[in-house]
Design a protein around this motif. Structure first.
Motif, PDB file in Angstrom:
ATOM      1  N   LYS A  54     -14.869  22.857   2.624  1.00  0.00           N
ATOM      2  CA  LYS A  54     -13.572  22.910   1.957  1.00  0.00           C
ATOM      3  C   LYS A  54     -12.716  21.703   2.358  1.00  0.00           C
ATOM      4  CE  LYS A  54     -11.870  27.082   1.735  1.00  0.00           C
ATOM      5  NZ  LYS A  54     -11.133  28.324   2.062  1.00  0.00           N
ATOM      6  N   VAL A  92     -15.761  26.306   5.743  1.00  0.00           N
ATOM      7  CA  VAL A  92     -14.459  25.717   6.079  1.00  0.00           C
ATOM      8  C   VAL A  92     -14.563  24.192   6.094  1.00  0.00           C
ATOM      9  CG1 VAL A  92     -12.685  25.509   7.869  1.00  0.00           C
ATOM     10  CG2 VAL A  92     -13.683  27.744   7.376  1.00  0.00           C
ATOM     11  N   ALA A 142      -7.537  25.874  10.046  1.00  0.00           N
ATOM     12  CA  ALA A 142      -8.343  26.355   8.913  1.00  0.00           C
ATOM     13  C   ALA A 142      -9.311  27.450   9.353  1.00  0.00           C
ATOM     14  CB  ALA A 142      -9.105  25.192   8.291  1.00  0.00           C
ATOM     15  N   ILE A 143      -9.884  27.297  10.531  1.00  0.00           N
ATOM     16  CA  ILE A 143     -10.787  28.340  11.056  1.00  0.00           C
ATOM     17  C   ILE A 143      -9.980  29.610  11.324  1.00  0.00           C
ATOM     18  CG2 ILE A 143     -12.271  29.012  13.001  1.00  0.00           C
ATOM     19  CD1 ILE A 143     -13.026  25.990  13.224  1.00  0.00           C
ATOM     20  N   LYS A 167      -9.298  31.269   8.001  1.00  0.00           N
ATOM     21  CA  LYS A 167     -10.431  31.470   7.086  1.00  0.00           C
ATOM     22  C   LYS A 167     -10.598  32.927   6.688  1.00  0.00           C
ATOM     23  CE  LYS A 167     -14.405  32.004  10.244  1.00  0.00           C
ATOM     24  NZ  LYS A 167     -14.996  33.220   9.754  1.00  0.00           N
ATOM     25  N   GLU A 213     -16.085  33.852   5.044  1.00  0.00           N
ATOM     26  CA  GLU A 213     -16.341  32.417   5.105  1.00  0.00           C
ATOM     27  C   GLU A 213     -17.005  32.047   6.435  1.00  0.00           C
ATOM     28  OE1 GLU A 213     -13.256  29.626   2.836  1.00  0.00           O
ATOM     29  OE2 GLU A 213     -12.287  30.901   4.310  1.00  0.00           O
TER      30      GLU A 213
END
Length: 79
Positions: A32, A29, A16-17, A20, A24
């Protein structure tokens, strides 16, 4: 640390990082992930702290080692 021994939630967070948006933050993150019930905010902060300790994250970005891990995780999830 090899990705096989990494917790699945940490793998999701690294990915996810990696994915991103430019604007963001890491907190965004984690929030989310909390909103989608992947893990709680508290767990996310713990995972982020571990990723920093493992030198996969520095400031608001993945380190080069973190990027390599993220690409490995991405391949693992595609299989």
């Amino acid at each position: 640390m090899d990705i096989e021994s990494m917790n699945i939630n940490k793998k999701v967070l690294v990915l996810a990082i990696y994915k991103k948006e430019e604007d963001e933050t890491l907190t965004d993150v984690i929030k989310k992930m909390d909103n989608t019930k992947v893990f709680t905010l508290k767990e996310g902060k713990k995972y982020l702290k571990e990723l920093r300790k493992e030198q996969l994250v520095l400031d608001d970005y993945l380190t080069m080692m973190g990027i390599v891990k993220a690409k490995e995780i991405e391949l693992e999830f595609k299989i």
